[in-house]
Every structure is written in structure tokens, then in C-alpha cells.
Design an enzyme around this catalytic site. Structure first.
Site, PDB file in Angstrom:
ATOM      1  N   GLY A  53     -10.468  68.961   8.356  1.00 57.54           N
ATOM      2  CA  GLY A  53      -9.338  69.897   7.662  1.00 57.54           C
ATOM      3  C   GLY A  53      -8.768  69.049   6.296  1.00 57.54           C
ATOM      4  O   GLY A  53      -7.853  69.493   5.477  1.00 57.54           O
ATOM      5  N   HIS A  54      -9.456  67.820   6.086  1.00 57.12           N
ATOM      6  CA  HIS A  54      -9.048  67.183   4.928  1.00 57.12           C
ATOM      7  C   HIS A  54     -10.198  66.927   3.807  1.00 57.12           C
ATOM      8  O   HIS A  54     -10.055  66.090   2.976  1.00 57.12           O
ATOM      9  CB  HIS A  54      -8.548  65.857   5.387  1.00 57.12           C
ATOM     10  N   ASP A  94      -6.167  58.617  16.610  1.00 53.54           N
ATOM     11  CA  ASP A  94      -7.275  57.914  15.513  1.00 53.54           C
ATOM     12  C   ASP A  94      -7.366  56.386  16.148  1.00 53.54           C
ATOM     13  O   ASP A  94      -8.394  56.017  16.423  1.00 53.54           O
ATOM     14  CB  ASP A  94      -7.169  58.171  14.237  1.00 53.54           C
ATOM     15  N   LYS A 149      -7.307  55.888   9.580  1.00 54.75           N
ATOM     16  CA  LYS A 149      -5.876  56.292   9.119  1.00 54.75           C
ATOM     17  C   LYS A 149      -4.792  56.133  10.358  1.00 54.75           C
ATOM     18  O   LYS A 149      -5.256  56.253  11.824  1.00 54.75           O
ATOM     19  CB  LYS A 149      -5.820  57.881   8.536  1.00 54.75           C
ATOM     20  N   HIS A 183      -0.924  66.714   7.768  1.00 54.86           N
ATOM     21  CA  HIS A 183      -1.024  67.475   9.033  1.00 54.86           C
ATOM     22  C   HIS A 183       0.275  68.673   8.902  1.00 54.86           C
ATOM     23  O   HIS A 183       0.391  69.127   9.777  1.00 54.86           O
ATOM     24  CB  HIS A 183      -1.059  67.103  10.369  1.00 54.86           C
ATOM     25  N   GLY A 213      -9.388  63.653  12.261  1.00 51.32           N
ATOM     26  CA  GLY A 213      -9.756  65.151  12.310  1.00 51.32           C
ATOM     27  C   GLY A 213      -9.949  65.807  11.043  1.00 51.32           C
ATOM     28  O   GLY A 213     -10.003  65.371   9.772  1.00 51.32           O
TER      29      GLY A 213
END
Lengths: 333, 333
Positions: free
Chosen positions: A56-57, A110, A105, A219, A54
Site C-alpha cells: 500500500g506504500h 515489522d 520501518k 497507515h 505492509g
């Protein structure tokens, strides 16, 4: 929600466009499907490394594409796994005949999507191995995860396995090293507040005025307890003790230390955390061979910090010290 | 106030201790009085660069001490100028007989204290020049400032003048180049929210749920107007137009672009801002020769962004591209 975005549905695409425009010397972003390649890929014979997950990291993972680290990164929507298709396409794009390592991860989506992509690749005779990163000691199962979550230590796997691939190690060797790095590292984080996913529009969780979430996921998944706000030293000591006890790290060990900001914490506070970590390591006779302090694996604008310790041997340290040239991490180039 | 601190009175000291422990290969922190030197200073004949100012803007300035940038940085308390004594001591410590350039952001306290320190140095036959940085186009006078404020562009002066000193330019030349960089750059920022100075304990200002402060200062000083929240593209266009019109930047100019996070803004949003900046530059026929996106000159955890444009010639670009090795910025080393 106040965020520097245009349309919440195009956040990832527009961010990738801006990323490409800033770093065209290092990366080459492919759109529809979205993945990030090196601007100057290595030729035949090099094992390729692909990661993703995802968005946002940031800078993880796209910021770690380049010489000495990843060959490709596949960003999903914010906090959402990419689907198998872009993973498969990115993998095919970077394979140079020596095989591809997927660095994944440990989140259910994922793992499943990278697995499916790997199967699709094998149908085209691309050899794919995977290493599942699960460095977070906070909780055993969690929202989105069976087993432990993969968090900030992922960056160290990308650095060290990337250096192994760069020096010409074959797929077995690169996989072995990535697996060893994962096995020798432990992480844990805490949050002083939530972050807001743009398409959700509201904070991911709520914390009281004086509450801290210990063991936070990247998250915003719950940790193992909520506690009252304490001093930086006390909070750091709790992170450290949990991380240390788990492997366990012992007197005489050499470690790489990663004090990682979650996005919304001033650098000055990360250094205050590092100060305490180094004091505790020294008291325990554990040698901080190298230290990184900064925002490497973030959760949007979440205020918080995570601590990762990686027990290293000479080989890992040599690979950690090897040159790297990416948008988010540079060494010796 | 939730912050990773121990005692609000020891924030800077403890942060410096953690900084030293992370970067002992690059810096050597001196305590009481506090200043940061290079771990391996250059020998005789090199012009030395010293900067400093209130803490809370990290990585500026201490993060830019090292090869190719500063020889010393002098941190004051958070958002408070250092006093003349540590500036004088740091200046004396780095002088190698070729003179010292002070890089000073234009705030009344900083200007006065660096001036006094320079006078003290001259009494000891240390030659000191100063360049006052005033790149912020937002307001003409402000809280703490007569004239324009010095903001994120300071980092570009430290990079480019630092490279000039490194290649062996004399004090006249280094001063000339620093002055030219300042004269050719313009900046402006916006904030989506405040930051909290630890010893104050409360946010530096208040903004409504949908308000944005345009032209924010790096200590939370007021800008030139408050506006309703708009899209990233609209907000970016306002920054860009103000910055562009001021020099003015014109078709055919080559620029270094700095999209600078104020501390609490996700990297993904900074890239969305960069996307729009690059689109506007292209439409105006201005060439983005180099682009930096990241948190370089921050205001603790403030959510916001600033845009700096620097008009460059071949010499400035060559110096911008020269190697640097600091805790906060690395290139070619």
C-alpha cells in the site's frame, strides 16, 4: 468503496503479477511466499539489502528493487507486516556470502517479524544486520509503534545504503552508512483526507470538510493535532519547522529534500509545497543540495504530503548521486 | 475544497516555481509569459519540439522537457489552453534554424492557439509544423473538441519524436514519425470520481456511489456511458476491447502499452489493471514489446486509469528505447 480491484483478498498477489509483467527487465517476483528479487542479481561478495513491510506504500519497497538499491523486498498484506518466513526466504535467496542488511520501518509487527527472520537466517549461517528506520518526528509512540515511526525517509536509506553495497562496501560499512542516514534525517506528513484499505472497505479515518491531520502516519495513524485547513505555505511551514527543530538542522547544513506525495495529491501541489520548503531553507541558510518531488512512499490514495530532510556529507551525497535502476527510481541508467 | 494551494489564481505560477527549484539541472522556467525550456539546449541543426496545453496534467508537458523529449512546454491555466504569445515566444526561443514541431492535443482552444502562434512564427521565418494528437477512441466530438481528443498517448509521441530529433532527423522526418505514432495509437480512460479545478472550487462532475464514467476525458469531459462499478478485470476488458477494435490491433502486432493513472489511483491498482491488459494481449496474440505503468498524463487528483496501445515497428521501438532525461521520465541517463 470504488477501487480498481477484483477480490479484496488477492489485491497484493494480482498487483505483484501486474508489476512483474511491467518490469521483468528489472525484477523477478517470487510467489508463495511473496517476495521481489532483482532480475539480474549481483554475484559473490556483494552485501545484500532486504526491506519490506505492509503493501500500500508503492513504489516502496518493491519499486526500489534493482541495481543500486534493494536486492529484495518482502510485501505483506496491505498495511500489514509480512511474516518471518518470506523474509527469511528472501534473505536466504539474496545472500552471496557477504551478509544481508535488513532495512526495517519502526512498526512493532515489522520489527518483530524481521527479528525472527534474522534469527532463522543465523541458524543457517547467514549473517544479518538490521537498521530500524524512525524518521517521523510527529509522535513518540503511536498506533502500531513504540518510539517513532519509519516513513518516507526509508527511501533515502535504501538509495544511499544500496549505493554503498553496490560499490563493494562490506556489511559493517553498509550498516554504518544506513544507520547514519537514519540518524541524520527527519520527516513529517499531513493528510487532507483518509485512504481506504481494500479489505476494510471503509476510510481509515474521518476528517471534517475543513480539517487537516498534522503528523499523519503512513497507515492513517493519528498525528499530533487536527487543524483547520490553511494555505499550502502555512501548512508547509508547520511541517518544516517541526522537522528542522528536531535534529536540529542548522545554517550551513547541506540537505537532501524529499517532498513526498501520499498518493492522492496532484504533482502540481507537491511543487507548490516544494517552493515554500526551498524558500524556508534558503532563509535559514540551509543548502538544498538535491531535491526529490514525487510519490515515493504512499498511503494508497491518501491526499497529503510529507517532508523529509536529510543532512548529508560528501560521502552520502556521492552515494545519493550514484546510478540506480529500479521500477520506481532511476538515475544514470 | 481542500488543496495544497495558496491563491487559486497563482497555482500555475507557484507550481512552476517549485518545479524549477526541484529540477534546475534539467529545466529552465521562463515567467511572464510562462514556458519551460531545457536547461542545456542542444545547438544548431536540431529540430525543436514544443508542446503545451492546459495545466493539471503533470508531469505532462513540462515534466517531459529535456534530453530526448521536448525542447519547450507551454503551460496554460489549469485545463485551459495557453494563448498564442507564449507559444510563439517558446517556439522562437528553441528554434535553432532547423525548424520546430508543435505537438498539440486535439482541443479547439489548443489547436487554434498553436495555429496562430505558428503563423506568428512564420512571419519571423521560423519554420513550424504541427501534429495534432487524437488518440482517444471514446467519443467522436466532445466538450472542447471537434473530432477525437488527445490524451495519454501524447506522452509516447513526445518520447518517440523527441528521440528522432535527438538523433538528428530533419523536420520532415520528425514530423513523419510523430504523425505515424499518432496514427498507430489508441487510448481510452475511465474515472471512478471527479477532480476539482482550484479556481472552480467544486468537483468537475458528480458520480454516484457505485458509478463509473467510461471514456472519461482528461478534463473530466463525459465519456460514452456511465456504468455500475464492476471488477478491475471487467472494467479493464471494456477499455481494452474498445481500444483494440478501433485501429484495429491484430494478432502478431507488437505494441507499447501505457497504463496511465489519472492522478488519484494507487500504483497497486494500476498494476492490477496492467495484469489484465497483458493477459488479454497474450490471448489475442499481440506482443507487449514494452510496458509503462504510472502517472504520466493526469487530471489533477482524479481517480481513474487510461489504457494506450501503440503499434510499433522496429524504428519506433528503437526510438522509444533511446535515452531520455526529463523531470518526469528517465531512461539510460
Amino acid at each position: 468503496m470504488k477501487k480498481l480491484v477484483n477480490d479484496v483478498h488477492s489485491v497484493v498477489k494480482e498487483s505483484l503479477e501486474g508489476f512483474q509483467l511491467a518490469h521483468s527487465d528489472v525484477v523477478d517476483v517470487h510467489f508463495d511466499p511473496d517476495y521481489i528479487l532483482r532480475a539480474e542479481p549481483k554475484g559473490e561478495g556483494k552485501v545484500a539489502l532486504v526491506s519490506g513491510g505492509g503493501s500500500g506504500h508503492e513504489p516502496l519497497h518493491g519499486g526500489f528493487v534493482g541495481f543500486g538499491m534493494l536486492d529484495a523486498a518482502v510485501p505483506g498484506a496491505v498495511f500489514t507486516s509480512p511474516t518471518p518466513d518470506p523474509i527469511k526466504e528472501a534473505t536466504a535467496a539474496v545472500d552471496r556470502g557477504a551478509g544481508v542488511l535488513h532495512i526495517v520501518k519502526n512498526y512493532t509487527g515489522d520489527v518483530l517479524n524481521f527479528e525472527t527472520a534474522a534469527e532463522l537466517c543465523e541458524m543457517e549461517d547467514i549473517e544479518v544486520r538490521s537498521v530500524i528506520i524512525n524518521d517521523d518526528v510527529a509522535v513518540e509512540d503511536s498506533l502500531y509503534t513504540a518510539g517513532r515511526r519509519g516513513v518516507a525517509g526509508t527511501m533515502l536509506v535504501e538509495k544511499i545504503a544500496g549505493a554503498a553495497a553496490e560499490r563493494g562496501d562490506n556489511l559493517d560499512e553498509v550498516t554504518r552508512i544506513a544507520t547514519e542516514v537514519n540518524a541524520n534525517m527527519r520527516s513529517m506528513g499531513l493528510a487532507l483526507g483518509p485512504c481506504t484499505v481494500p479489505h476494510a472497505g471503509v476510510p481509515s479515518f474521518e476528517l471534517g470538510e475543513t480539517e487537516v491531520e498534522m503528523g499523519i502516519g503512513i497507515h492513517g495513524e493519528p498525528g499530533y493535532r487536527r487543524t483547520e485547513m490553511r494555505t499550502a505555505d502555512e501548512l508547509t511551514a508547520e511541517l518544516y519547522e517541526k522537522v528542522k527543530a528536531d535534529l536540529p538542522f542548522e545554517s550551513g547544513d547541506r540537505v537532501v529534500v524529499l517532498v513526498n506525495g501520499m498518493g492522492g495529491t496532484p504533482l502540481s501541489e507537491l511543487y507548490i509545497v516544494n517552493r515554500k520548503v526551498q524558500e524556508l531553507l534558503e532563509a535559514d541558510g540551509i543548502v538544498a543540495a538535491r531535491t526529490l518531488v514525487g510519490n515515493f512512499v504512499t498511503s494508497l490514495e491518501m491526499p497529503g504530503v510529507s517532508l523529509t530532510l536529510l543532512r548529508v556529507d560528501d560521502e552520502m551525497l556521492e552515494l545519493f548521486d550514484a546510478p540506480a535502476l529500479t521500477a520506481g527510481y532511476r538515475k544514470g541508467m
